[in-house]
Write a protein that holds these residues in place. Sequence first.
Motif, PDB file in Angstrom:
ATOM      1  N   LEU A   1      21.048  55.015  -1.715  1.00  0.00           N
ATOM      2  CA  LEU A   1      20.607  56.140  -2.537  1.00  0.00           C
ATOM      3  C   LEU A   1      21.674  56.639  -3.503  1.00  0.00           C
ATOM      4  CD1 LEU A   1      18.011  57.781  -2.771  1.00  0.00           C
ATOM      5  CD2 LEU A   1      19.033  59.467  -1.257  1.00  0.00           C
ATOM      6  N   LYS A   2      22.922  56.702  -3.064  1.00  0.00           N
ATOM      7  CA  LYS A   2      23.956  57.334  -3.884  1.00  0.00           C
ATOM      8  C   LYS A   2      24.859  56.363  -4.629  1.00  0.00           C
ATOM      9  CE  LYS A   2      23.885  61.479  -1.253  1.00  0.00           C
ATOM     10  NZ  LYS A   2      24.304  62.799  -1.405  1.00  0.00           N
ATOM     11  N   VAL A   3      24.929  55.114  -4.168  1.00  0.00           N
ATOM     12  CA  VAL A   3      25.833  54.165  -4.811  1.00  0.00           C
ATOM     13  C   VAL A   3      25.066  53.041  -5.518  1.00  0.00           C
ATOM     14  CG1 VAL A   3      27.723  52.533  -4.405  1.00  0.00           C
ATOM     15  CG2 VAL A   3      27.645  54.676  -3.138  1.00  0.00           C
ATOM     16  N   ILE A   4      24.163  52.412  -4.804  1.00  0.00           N
ATOM     17  CA  ILE A   4      23.477  51.234  -5.340  1.00  0.00           C
ATOM     18  C   ILE A   4      22.383  51.620  -6.342  1.00  0.00           C
ATOM     19  CG2 ILE A   4      22.162  49.174  -4.730  1.00  0.00           C
ATOM     20  CD1 ILE A   4      25.140  49.233  -3.768  1.00  0.00           C
ATOM     21  N   LEU A   5      21.528  52.573  -5.972  1.00  0.00           N
ATOM     22  CA  LEU A   5      20.384  52.933  -6.826  1.00  0.00           C
ATOM     23  C   LEU A   5      20.784  53.356  -8.240  1.00  0.00           C
ATOM     24  CD1 LEU A   5      17.325  53.077  -6.874  1.00  0.00           C
ATOM     25  CD2 LEU A   5      17.487  55.433  -6.078  1.00  0.00           C
ATOM     26  N   PRO A   6      21.801  54.202  -8.436  1.00  0.00           N
ATOM     27  CA  PRO A   6      22.177  54.545  -9.814  1.00  0.00           C
ATOM     28  C   PRO A   6      22.596  53.324 -10.642  1.00  0.00           C
ATOM     29  CG  PRO A   6      23.168  56.103  -8.296  1.00  0.00           C
ATOM     30  CD  PRO A   6      22.544  55.024  -7.461  1.00  0.00           C
ATOM     31  N   GLN A   7      23.264  52.372 -10.011  1.00  0.00           N
ATOM     32  CA  GLN A   7      23.665  51.165 -10.730  1.00  0.00           C
ATOM     33  C   GLN A   7      22.453  50.285 -11.045  1.00  0.00           C
ATOM     34  OE1 GLN A   7      27.261  49.179  -9.147  1.00  0.00           O
ATOM     35  NE2 GLN A   7      27.281  50.868  -7.671  1.00  0.00           N
ATOM     36  N   VAL A   8      21.521  50.219 -10.099  1.00  0.00           N
ATOM     37  CA  VAL A   8      20.306  49.423 -10.309  1.00  0.00           C
ATOM     38  C   VAL A   8      19.496  50.015 -11.458  1.00  0.00           C
ATOM     39  CG1 VAL A   8      18.086  48.782  -9.292  1.00  0.00           C
ATOM     40  CG2 VAL A   8      20.178  48.520  -7.964  1.00  0.00           C
ATOM     41  N   ILE A   9      19.334  51.318 -11.470  1.00  0.00           N
ATOM     42  CA  ILE A   9      18.550  51.966 -12.526  1.00  0.00           C
ATOM     43  C   ILE A   9      19.162  51.667 -13.893  1.00  0.00           C
ATOM     44  CG2 ILE A   9      17.913  54.206 -13.498  1.00  0.00           C
ATOM     45  CD1 ILE A   9      17.498  55.165 -10.598  1.00  0.00           C
ATOM     46  N   LYS A  10      20.469  51.754 -13.973  1.00  0.00           N
ATOM     47  CA  LYS A  10      21.147  51.467 -15.242  1.00  0.00           C
ATOM     48  C   LYS A  10      20.879  50.032 -15.701  1.00  0.00           C
ATOM     49  CE  LYS A  10      25.754  51.275 -17.242  1.00  0.00           C
ATOM     50  NZ  LYS A  10      27.176  51.361 -16.979  1.00  0.00           N
ATOM     51  N   LYS A  11      20.817  49.105 -14.763  1.00  0.00           N
ATOM     52  CA  LYS A  11      20.632  47.699 -15.123  1.00  0.00           C
ATOM     53  C   LYS A  11      19.188  47.341 -15.437  1.00  0.00           C
ATOM     54  CE  LYS A  11      24.656  45.911 -12.824  1.00  0.00           C
ATOM     55  NZ  LYS A  11      25.271  44.655 -12.518  1.00  0.00           N
ATOM     56  N   ILE A  12      18.220  48.043 -14.848  1.00  0.00           N
ATOM     57  CA  ILE A  12      16.824  47.652 -15.043  1.00  0.00           C
ATOM     58  C   ILE A  12      16.134  48.376 -16.191  1.00  0.00           C
ATOM     59  CG2 ILE A  12      16.559  47.004 -12.629  1.00  0.00           C
ATOM     60  CD1 ILE A  12      14.823  49.532 -12.278  1.00  0.00           C
ATOM     61  N   VAL A  13      16.756  49.401 -16.751  1.00  0.00           N
ATOM     62  CA  VAL A  13      16.099  50.163 -17.825  1.00  0.00           C
ATOM     63  C   VAL A  13      15.675  49.281 -19.006  1.00  0.00           C
ATOM     64  CG1 VAL A  13      16.516  51.925 -19.587  1.00  0.00           C
ATOM     65  CG2 VAL A  13      16.957  52.432 -17.199  1.00  0.00           C
ATOM     66  N   PRO A  14      16.523  48.393 -19.523  1.00  0.00           N
ATOM     67  CA  PRO A  14      16.068  47.575 -20.654  1.00  0.00           C
ATOM     68  C   PRO A  14      14.879  46.667 -20.308  1.00  0.00           C
ATOM     69  CG  PRO A  14      18.454  47.469 -20.459  1.00  0.00           C
ATOM     70  CD  PRO A  14      17.944  48.167 -19.246  1.00  0.00           C
ATOM     71  N   ALA A  15      14.926  46.049 -19.151  1.00  0.00           N
ATOM     72  CA  ALA A  15      13.817  45.170 -18.757  1.00  0.00           C
ATOM     73  C   ALA A  15      12.538  45.968 -18.520  1.00  0.00           C
ATOM     74  CB  ALA A  15      14.192  44.383 -17.507  1.00  0.00           C
ATOM     75  N   MET A  16      12.675  47.145 -17.946  1.00  0.00           N
ATOM     76  CA  MET A  16      11.498  47.998 -17.730  1.00  0.00           C
ATOM     77  C   MET A  16      10.894  48.422 -19.074  1.00  0.00           C
ATOM     78  SD  MET A  16      10.834  48.441 -14.493  1.00  0.00           S
ATOM     79  CE  MET A  16       9.973  49.972 -14.320  1.00  0.00           C
ATOM     80  N   GLY A  17      11.750  48.756 -20.021  1.00  0.00           N
ATOM     81  CA  GLY A  17      11.256  49.112 -21.354  1.00  0.00           C
ATOM     82  C   GLY A  17      10.485  47.967 -21.992  1.00  0.00           C
ATOM     83  N   ASN A  18      11.005  46.766 -21.882  1.00  0.00           N
ATOM     84  CA  ASN A  18      10.306  45.599 -22.431  1.00  0.00           C
ATOM     85  C   ASN A  18       8.954  45.398 -21.759  1.00  0.00           C
ATOM     86  OD1 ASN A  18      12.384  45.020 -24.161  1.00  0.00           O
ATOM     87  ND2 ASN A  18      13.309  43.476 -22.830  1.00  0.00           N
ATOM     88  N   GLU A  19       8.915  45.562 -20.457  1.00  0.00           N
ATOM     89  CA  GLU A  19       7.664  45.345 -19.728  1.00  0.00           C
ATOM     90  C   GLU A  19       6.649  46.434 -20.049  1.00  0.00           C
ATOM     91  OE1 GLU A  19       5.780  42.513 -18.044  1.00  0.00           O
ATOM     92  OE2 GLU A  19       7.942  42.372 -18.283  1.00  0.00           O
ATOM     93  N   ILE A  20       7.105  47.651 -20.260  1.00  0.00           N
ATOM     94  CA  ILE A  20       6.197  48.744 -20.629  1.00  0.00           C
ATOM     95  C   ILE A  20       5.604  48.498 -22.012  1.00  0.00           C
ATOM     96  CG2 ILE A  20       6.131  51.213 -21.201  1.00  0.00           C
ATOM     97  CD1 ILE A  20       8.138  51.593 -18.848  1.00  0.00           C
ATOM     98  N   ILE A  21       6.419  48.003 -22.927  1.00  0.00           N
ATOM     99  CA  ILE A  21       5.903  47.657 -24.264  1.00  0.00           C
ATOM    100  C   ILE A  21       4.878  46.538 -24.156  1.00  0.00           C
ATOM    101  CG2 ILE A  21       6.550  46.621 -26.477  1.00  0.00           C
ATOM    102  CD1 ILE A  21       9.205  48.228 -26.200  1.00  0.00           C
TER     103      ILE A  21
END
Length: 165
Positions: free
Chosen positions: A131-151
């Motif tokens: 929750l405090k260490v891994i998730l913030p890093q994961v969110i930062k890494k997946i934002v571009p791919a999530m944006g592409n998939e939403i488009i």
Amino acid sequence: MSFIEVTESLFEGFGTTLLIFFVSLALSVPLGIPIVLCSLSKYKLVSYISRGFVWVIRGTPLMLQIIVVFYGPGLWFNYPMKSRLTAVIVAFVINYACYFSEIYRGGILSIPKGQYEACQVLGINKYQTFLKVILPQVIKKIVPAMGNEIITLVKDTSLARVIAV
């Protein structure tokens, strides 16, 4: 048809497109989480079933999935889908949940093992580590791919016409 009637018809279609988009997005983003948890499970059977499901869904065209979701229950179980809109939304949610689960999986697996080990050394439990260490890093890494998939989801809403939505 007059200009006003055509415009009203276009706005009605736009409203349907927005409905498909927002409902599909709201349901598929959280549904991808249990799918990725099953894919990353330490139980091999659960992992194989989940990965196989994602592989099949990602390997078939969305148009085919929409057709199967709409016509399949009527052909196989003699229980036809009552709503075309519901069938489209179900097909979109299943399809995009699988895509989002792969994005999540890539984000989780991209975190170096040293991050987990550092948390163990510091005495942080697994829940807090994620929750405090891994998730913030994961969110930062997946934002571009999530944006592409939403488009892509926005563009794919046009496939609802296949079953006359």
